[in-house]
Every structure is written in C-alpha cells, then in structure tokens.
Scaffold this active site. Structure first.
Site, PDB file in Angstrom:
ATOM      1  N   TYR A 161      -4.473  11.644  -7.645  1.00 31.75           N
ATOM      2  CA  TYR A 161      -3.719  11.476  -6.396  1.00 31.75           C
ATOM      3  C   TYR A 161      -2.847  12.702  -6.126  1.00 31.75           C
ATOM      4  O   TYR A 161      -2.834  13.241  -5.016  1.00 31.75           O
ATOM      5  CB  TYR A 161      -2.865  10.210  -6.498  1.00 31.75           C
ATOM      6  CG  TYR A 161      -2.075   9.902  -5.247  1.00 31.75           C
ATOM      7  CD1 TYR A 161      -2.695   9.323  -4.134  1.00 31.75           C
ATOM      8  CD2 TYR A 161      -0.710  10.179  -5.169  1.00 31.75           C
ATOM      9  CE1 TYR A 161      -1.974   9.026  -2.992  1.00 31.75           C
ATOM     10  CE2 TYR A 161       0.014   9.895  -4.025  1.00 31.75           C
ATOM     11  CZ  TYR A 161      -0.616   9.314  -2.941  1.00 31.75           C
ATOM     12  OH  TYR A 161       0.102   9.032  -1.801  1.00 31.75           O
TER      13      TYR A 161
HETATM   14  N1  LIG Z   1       3.723   4.010   0.797  1.00 29.92           N
HETATM   15  C1  LIG Z   1       4.189   5.077   0.197  1.00 29.92           C
HETATM   16  O1  LIG Z   1       5.189   5.013  -0.535  1.00 29.92           O
HETATM   17  C2  LIG Z   1       3.530   6.419   0.370  1.00 29.92           C
HETATM   18  C3  LIG Z   1       4.170   7.546  -0.166  1.00 29.92           C
HETATM   19  C4  LIG Z   1       3.592   8.802   0.001  1.00 29.92           C
HETATM   20  C5  LIG Z   1       2.408   8.922   0.718  1.00 29.92           C
HETATM   21  N2  LIG Z   1       1.785   7.815   1.207  1.00 29.92           N
HETATM   22  C6  LIG Z   1       0.542   8.017   1.933  1.00 29.92           C
HETATM   23  O2  LIG Z   1       0.593   7.327   3.149  1.00 29.92           O
HETATM   24  C7  LIG Z   1      -0.721   6.900   3.534  1.00 29.92           C
HETATM   25  C8  LIG Z   1      -0.708   5.400   3.795  1.00 29.92           C
HETATM   26  O3  LIG Z   1      -0.304   4.743   2.605  1.00 29.92           O
HETATM   27  P1  LIG Z   1       0.125   3.209   2.571  1.00 29.92           P
HETATM   28  O4  LIG Z   1       1.229   3.101   1.591  1.00 29.92           O
HETATM   29  O5  LIG Z   1       0.319   2.694   3.933  1.00 29.92           O
HETATM   30  O6  LIG Z   1      -1.174   2.574   1.881  1.00 29.92           O
HETATM   31  P2  LIG Z   1      -2.125   1.336   2.282  1.00 29.92           P
HETATM   32  O7  LIG Z   1      -1.321   0.213   2.834  1.00 29.92           O
HETATM   33  O8  LIG Z   1      -2.979   1.099   1.101  1.00 29.92           O
HETATM   34  O9  LIG Z   1      -2.998   1.925   3.458  1.00 29.92           O
HETATM   35  C9  LIG Z   1      -4.044   2.802   3.239  1.00 29.92           C
HETATM   36  C10 LIG Z   1      -4.903   2.811   4.484  1.00 29.92           C
HETATM   37  O10 LIG Z   1      -5.971   3.750   4.270  1.00 29.92           O
HETATM   38  C11 LIG Z   1      -7.158   3.148   4.714  1.00 29.92           C
HETATM   39  N3  LIG Z   1      -8.313   3.709   4.028  1.00 29.92           N
HETATM   40  C12 LIG Z   1      -8.523   3.822   2.692  1.00 29.92           C
HETATM   41  N4  LIG Z   1      -9.732   4.376   2.455  1.00 29.92           N
HETATM   42  C13 LIG Z   1     -10.290   4.619   3.673  1.00 29.92           C
HETATM   43  C14 LIG Z   1     -11.529   5.170   4.109  1.00 29.92           C
HETATM   44  N5  LIG Z   1     -12.452   5.588   3.237  1.00 29.92           N
HETATM   45  N6  LIG Z   1     -11.758   5.272   5.429  1.00 29.92           N
HETATM   46  C15 LIG Z   1     -10.836   4.858   6.323  1.00 29.92           C
HETATM   47  N7  LIG Z   1      -9.647   4.325   5.985  1.00 29.92           N
HETATM   48  C16 LIG Z   1      -9.390   4.204   4.668  1.00 29.92           C
HETATM   49  C17 LIG Z   1      -7.001   1.663   4.470  1.00 29.92           C
HETATM   50  O11 LIG Z   1      -7.794   0.930   5.392  1.00 29.92           O
HETATM   51  P3  LIG Z   1      -9.187   0.202   5.077  1.00 29.92           P
HETATM   52  O12 LIG Z   1      -9.167  -0.208   3.628  1.00 29.92           O
HETATM   53  O13 LIG Z   1      -9.208  -0.932   6.037  1.00 29.92           O
HETATM   54  O14 LIG Z   1     -10.224   1.237   5.397  1.00 29.92           O
HETATM   55  C18 LIG Z   1      -5.524   1.469   4.776  1.00 29.92           C
HETATM   56  O15 LIG Z   1      -5.355   1.194   6.151  1.00 29.92           O
HETATM   57  C19 LIG Z   1      -1.656   7.323   2.395  1.00 29.92           C
HETATM   58  O16 LIG Z   1      -2.256   8.561   2.696  1.00 29.92           O
HETATM   59  C20 LIG Z   1      -0.698   7.470   1.219  1.00 29.92           C
HETATM   60  O17 LIG Z   1      -1.187   8.358   0.235  1.00 29.92           O
HETATM   61  C21 LIG Z   1       2.323   6.569   1.044  1.00 29.92           C
END
Ligand SMILES: NC(=O)c1ccc[n+]([C@@H]2O[C@H](COP(=O)([O-])OP(=O)(O)OC[C@H]3O[C@@H](n4cnc5c(N)ncnc54)[C@H](OP(=O)(O)O)[C@@H]3O)[C@@H](O)[C@H]2O)c1
Length: 257
Positions: A161
C-alpha cells in the site's frame, strides 16, 4: 461544513461541470461525490458495486442534485476505456483504492498485484482516459489523485500500500508536467487517518486509540476535513496549482520520530 453552508459557499469552476469520482460506493468516494454534487457539479459516481452507486445517485437526485451511476473496474485498462468512451469530464477524483495488512514476508503475489493494479495502474488508466478526452475536446480540466500520508512515510504491515501511494505521488507529478500544456492540472490529496465505516471499529480498539495518540491533533480526521483541500485543488481557486500534494492529516506527517 454543513450542507447548507456548502450550498451558500460555492467554489468557482465546480457548478455545471462534469465530475467523475471513482470508488464512490463507500467511504471517502461516496462523501466526495456528495460534496461535488452539492457544489452543483453533475457527478458520475463510479465503482464496481453498481447497486451502491445507484442508491447514492438516487439519493442525490432526490435532493435536487445531478448524479449518474457508472459501473467501473479501474484495474482494467479495457474496462476503463469502454466505460468512459464518449464522455468528457472537467473534474476527476481518482479515489478508488484498496489496502492490505500483513507483514512484507507474508505478502503474496496476488495481493501485491491487486494493490498495484488498483492503486497505481487504476489511477493511471482513469487519468489517461479522461485527460485524452479533455485534450481532444480542447477544454482542459482538473484531476485529483487520492494518495495517502503512507506515500511519504511508512508504517508496519502496509508495504504494498505504501509503495502504491508513493507511486501515485510520482505519477501525479509526471502527469502534471506532461499535461499542463493541455490546460489539465493534476494534483494529489494525501489524507491521514480518516474515520469511515470500514475502520471505525479498529480505531475503537486499544491499538487504534494508541495510533490516534500519535497524531499531533490527537484525533481522527472526518471525511469533511478533506473538503477544503479537495475543492481548492479541483476548483478555479487552485488554477495555478499543479503537481502538488496536499496532506490533510492533523499533523501526522510531522509527528516526532
Ligand atoms: N480512510 C482513510 O483513512 C484513508 C487514508 C488515506 C488514504 N485513503 C485513500 O482514500 C481512498 C478511499 O478510501 P476509503 O477509506 O474510502 O476506502 P473504502 O471505503 O474501502 O473505499 C474504497 C473504494 O474503492 C473502490 N474500489 C476498489 N477497487 C476498485 C476497482 N478495482 N475498481 C473500481 N473501484 C474500486 C471501492 O468500490 P467497489 O468495491 O464497489 O468497486 C470503494 O468504493 C483510497 O484510495 C484510500 O487509499 C483513505
């Protein structure tokens, strides 16, 4: 900021524009789609779980906003090209991403592939397809790649990651350099630890609380904490910004070593 405040404080260059948000079926992507819709963009909310983006878009339309669901797997270049063919976006939020938690010695090749295919290649496939359409339409645009503070620093059990998010930061700079001539800005937003439905239980544990204790502001971020940076980078307020990364992390990146 409340929804009412968002509606009365519009950011230039968002209303009336076409906006694509990937990974809009949960967490931050779902939130970003709402923020842009409330600002008056026509949001295309994309993810693999089409039922979830359909429900999100139905809610947004019920509230008077413009939103369209799109089935999209960002990890496949062909699927991205097919799903986005014929569409021109002004604003793109490359948010889809997957994480993993295991020691590097236990990291199997399939997990590594999944993380890199989604977080790095997925960002590239979507950025390239949308930028080509912007260039062909001659109207430029703004792309924001959601990276992470783990793209700049490291922690245990997230080798793939962290590497993927480091790659997103370099990809952002490289694309910004190449596409400035087409009027396309490319920037990154690096969230720190943001509370979502997926990690809420973890952060309630002793381990999660200890982690929060290392954040200088001593709290988790909320999705709304990202709104200012997102809207700055996407909107005309950020018109002279390209190739930058904004961390929104409560000071986590400057925590004591
Ligand atoms: N939450 C945090 O603390 C945090 C911190 C730093 C960075 N981030 C970044 O923020 C972003 C969102 O994270 P989140 O916390 O909201 O996670 P999440 O709730 O798991 O959401 C991830 C999203 O990515 C989609 N996804 C995964 N694989 C995919 C694919 N192959 N094609 C299309 N869509 C895909 C999923 O949708 P489907 O499964 O429906 O496709 C889901 O909507 C990510 O890039 C993560 O690395 C999050």
């Amino acid at each position: 900021m409340t929804q009412a405040e968002h509606e009365t404080n519009s950011w230039p260059g968002i209303a009336g524009r076409m906006a694509l948000v990937t990974g809009a079926s949960s967490g931050l992507g779902s939130h970003f789609a709402k923020v842009l819709a409330v600002q008056g963009a026509h949001v295309v909310a994309a993810a693999r779980r089409i039922d979830r983006v359909e429900a999100l878009c139905a809610d947004l339309r019920d509230q008077g906003h413009q939103a369209t669901p799109l089935a999209l797997d960002v990890s496949s270049a062909d699927a991205v090209a097919g799903a986005l063919r014929g569409q021109v976006f002004d604003l793109v939020v490359n948010n889809a991403g997957v994480s993993h938690s295991c020691a590097a010695l236990d990291l199997d090749a399939d997990t590594l592939d999944q993380v890199i295919d989604t977080n790095v290649k997925g960002v590239f496939h979507v950025a390239r397809a949308t930028a080509a359409a912007m260039r062909d339409a001659g109207r430029g645009g703004s792309i924001v790649n959601i990276a992470s503070i783990l793209g700049s620093r490291v922690s245990g059990h997230v080798a793939a990651y962290a590497a993927s998010k480091g790659a997103v930061l370099q990809l952002t700079r490289a694309l910004a350099l190449e596409w400035a001539r087409h009027g396309i800005r490319v920037n990154a937003l690096s969230p720190g630890y943001i509370e979502t439905e997926l990690n809420r239980d973890f952060f309630a544990t002793d381990k999660g609380q200890a982690l929060i204790g290392r954040v200088p502001q001593r709290r988790l971020g909320q999705p709304q904490d990202l709104d200012g940076a997102l809207l700055l980078l996407l909107s005309d307020m950020g018109r002279f910004m390209t190739g930058v990364d904004i961390a929104v992390d409560g000071g986590h990146l400057v925590s004591s070593l």
